[in-house]
Design a protein around this motif. Sequence first.
Motif, PDB file in Angstrom:
ATOM      1  N   UNK A 151       0.835  -1.195   0.000  1.00  0.00           N
ATOM      2  CA  UNK A 151       0.000   0.000   0.000  1.00  0.00           C
ATOM      3  C   UNK A 151       0.876   1.254   0.000  1.00  0.00           C
ATOM      4  N   UNK A 152       0.481   2.241  -0.788  1.00  0.00           N
ATOM      5  CA  UNK A 152       1.198   3.505  -0.816  1.00  0.00           C
ATOM      6  C   UNK A 152       0.821   4.340   0.415  1.00  0.00           C
ATOM      7  N   UNK A 153       1.808   5.011   0.976  1.00  0.00           N
ATOM      8  CA  UNK A 153       1.577   5.809   2.174  1.00  0.00           C
ATOM      9  C   UNK A 153       0.958   7.151   1.793  1.00  0.00           C
ATOM     10  N   UNK A 154      -0.235   7.414   2.308  1.00  0.00           N
ATOM     11  CA  UNK A 154      -0.924   8.682   2.060  1.00  0.00           C
ATOM     12  C   UNK A 154      -1.556   9.178   3.360  1.00  0.00           C
ATOM     13  N   UNK A 155      -2.134  10.391   3.299  1.00  0.00           N
ATOM     14  CA  UNK A 155      -2.803  10.960   4.470  1.00  0.00           C
ATOM     15  C   UNK A 155      -3.976  10.087   4.911  1.00  0.00           C
ATOM     16  N   UNK A 156      -4.563   9.340   3.981  1.00  0.00           N
ATOM     17  CA  UNK A 156      -5.736   8.532   4.301  1.00  0.00           C
ATOM     18  C   UNK A 156      -5.455   7.474   5.362  1.00  0.00           C
ATOM     19  N   UNK A 164      -8.898   8.844  19.886  1.00  0.00           N
ATOM     20  CA  UNK A 164      -9.073   9.890  20.882  1.00  0.00           C
ATOM     21  C   UNK A 164      -9.225  11.274  20.287  1.00  0.00           C
ATOM     22  N   UNK A 165      -8.417  12.221  20.783  1.00  0.00           N
ATOM     23  CA  UNK A 165      -8.527  13.618  20.363  1.00  0.00           C
ATOM     24  C   UNK A 165      -8.307  13.767  18.860  1.00  0.00           C
ATOM     25  N   UNK A 166      -7.289  13.094  18.334  1.00  0.00           N
ATOM     26  CA  UNK A 166      -6.979  13.207  16.906  1.00  0.00           C
ATOM     27  C   UNK A 166      -8.153  12.731  16.048  1.00  0.00           C
ATOM     28  N   UNK A 167      -8.765  11.648  16.445  1.00  0.00           N
ATOM     29  CA  UNK A 167      -9.937  11.104  15.744  1.00  0.00           C
ATOM     30  C   UNK A 167     -11.066  12.121  15.717  1.00  0.00           C
ATOM     31  N   UNK A 168     -11.389  12.702  16.877  1.00  0.00           N
ATOM     32  CA  UNK A 168     -12.473  13.682  16.958  1.00  0.00           C
ATOM     33  C   UNK A 168     -12.132  14.950  16.187  1.00  0.00           C
ATOM     34  N   UNK A 173     -12.785  18.565  11.250  1.00  0.00           N
ATOM     35  CA  UNK A 173     -12.147  19.465  10.278  1.00  0.00           C
ATOM     36  C   UNK A 173     -12.132  18.912   8.855  1.00  0.00           C
ATOM     37  N   UNK A 174     -12.505  17.642   8.646  1.00  0.00           N
ATOM     38  CA  UNK A 174     -12.465  17.094   7.300  1.00  0.00           C
ATOM     39  C   UNK A 174     -13.372  17.885   6.360  1.00  0.00           C
ATOM     40  N   UNK A 175     -12.913  18.191   5.149  1.00  0.00           N
ATOM     41  CA  UNK A 175     -13.751  18.923   4.198  1.00  0.00           C
ATOM     42  C   UNK A 175     -14.843  18.062   3.576  1.00  0.00           C
ATOM     43  N   UNK A 223     -24.045  13.441  11.347  1.00  0.00           N
ATOM     44  CA  UNK A 223     -22.845  13.597  12.172  1.00  0.00           C
ATOM     45  C   UNK A 223     -21.696  12.885  11.469  1.00  0.00           C
ATOM     46  N   UNK A 224     -20.585  13.563  11.305  1.00  0.00           N
ATOM     47  CA  UNK A 224     -19.420  13.000  10.632  1.00  0.00           C
ATOM     48  C   UNK A 224     -18.635  12.092  11.582  1.00  0.00           C
ATOM     49  N   UNK A 225     -18.493  10.818  11.208  1.00  0.00           N
ATOM     50  CA  UNK A 225     -17.691   9.885  12.016  1.00  0.00           C
ATOM     51  C   UNK A 225     -16.690   9.145  11.117  1.00  0.00           C
TER      52      UNK A 225
END
Length: 271
Positions: A151-156, A164-168, A173-175, A223-225
């Motif tokens: 797999x290629x490394x991407x932001x995804x 935790x905090x990063x997930x929330x 902030x996701x567009x 709600x975005x999850x």
Amino acid sequence: MPQLSVIISTYNQPEWLEKVLIGYQQQSFKDFEIIIADDGSSKETEMVVTDFVSHSDLKIKHCWQADHGFQKTKILNKATVASTSDYLLFTDGDCIPRNDFVENHFNLRQPKRFLSGGYFKLPKNISESIAEENIVSQDCFKSDWLLSHGLKKTFKLNKLTSKGFKERFLNNVTPTKATWDGMNASGWKTDIVAVNGFDERMAYGGEDRELGERLMNSGIKPIQIRYSAICLHLFHERSYKNEPAIAKNKAIRKETKTQKRKWTDFGINKR
């Protein structure tokens, strides 16, 4: 009565469906039933379902209709009626759930809301490489395992590694807009029935999102999850994709939006 119903749409992908059902065997939250919304698959799919019914603790119903072309919306409405819980999680038979998938949908549900998740798309070679032991161990959801398989490394990759905090934070902030996407969305059965379910005129191309648009017109907010409810989308061709159907679907969705429709006459109940 289970606390949640998982409705899994499928069509002639028994190998992928088997991997998906193995994923549901690993769930941390156990009080759910599965409705297989089968749009006309052959006996191979029935054999996979029968085997899981016989040899697993999963509570499964096989809701099947004859193959008359792409009629996913029709079988989803049948599966909705067949469900017995008051909260419904919709996904596809090519999406392997991480072991906290159902738990996160259940814990994040809210009145007058629906949940909008995403997926992590895999190429063909990695999809085929995933074996039962990789799902049981959850290795296939780990970035190191995926990268080691090409797999290629991407932001995804943040979808798989955020907690935790990063997930929330990333959910907020996701567009990407929160919409009803059929591979990963959940809502209250009463809300879905109130807008008459899926519009059965629609073939492939935005047919799931149109339901979400009627829900939003009815005051049910998304709600975005995207970074909380994780599933791996296995590779497959889309032979049923065709431009005339997509154009028809776009026209129906345009009417839904411009006329702020909350109901379809072509859903669960026919007028």
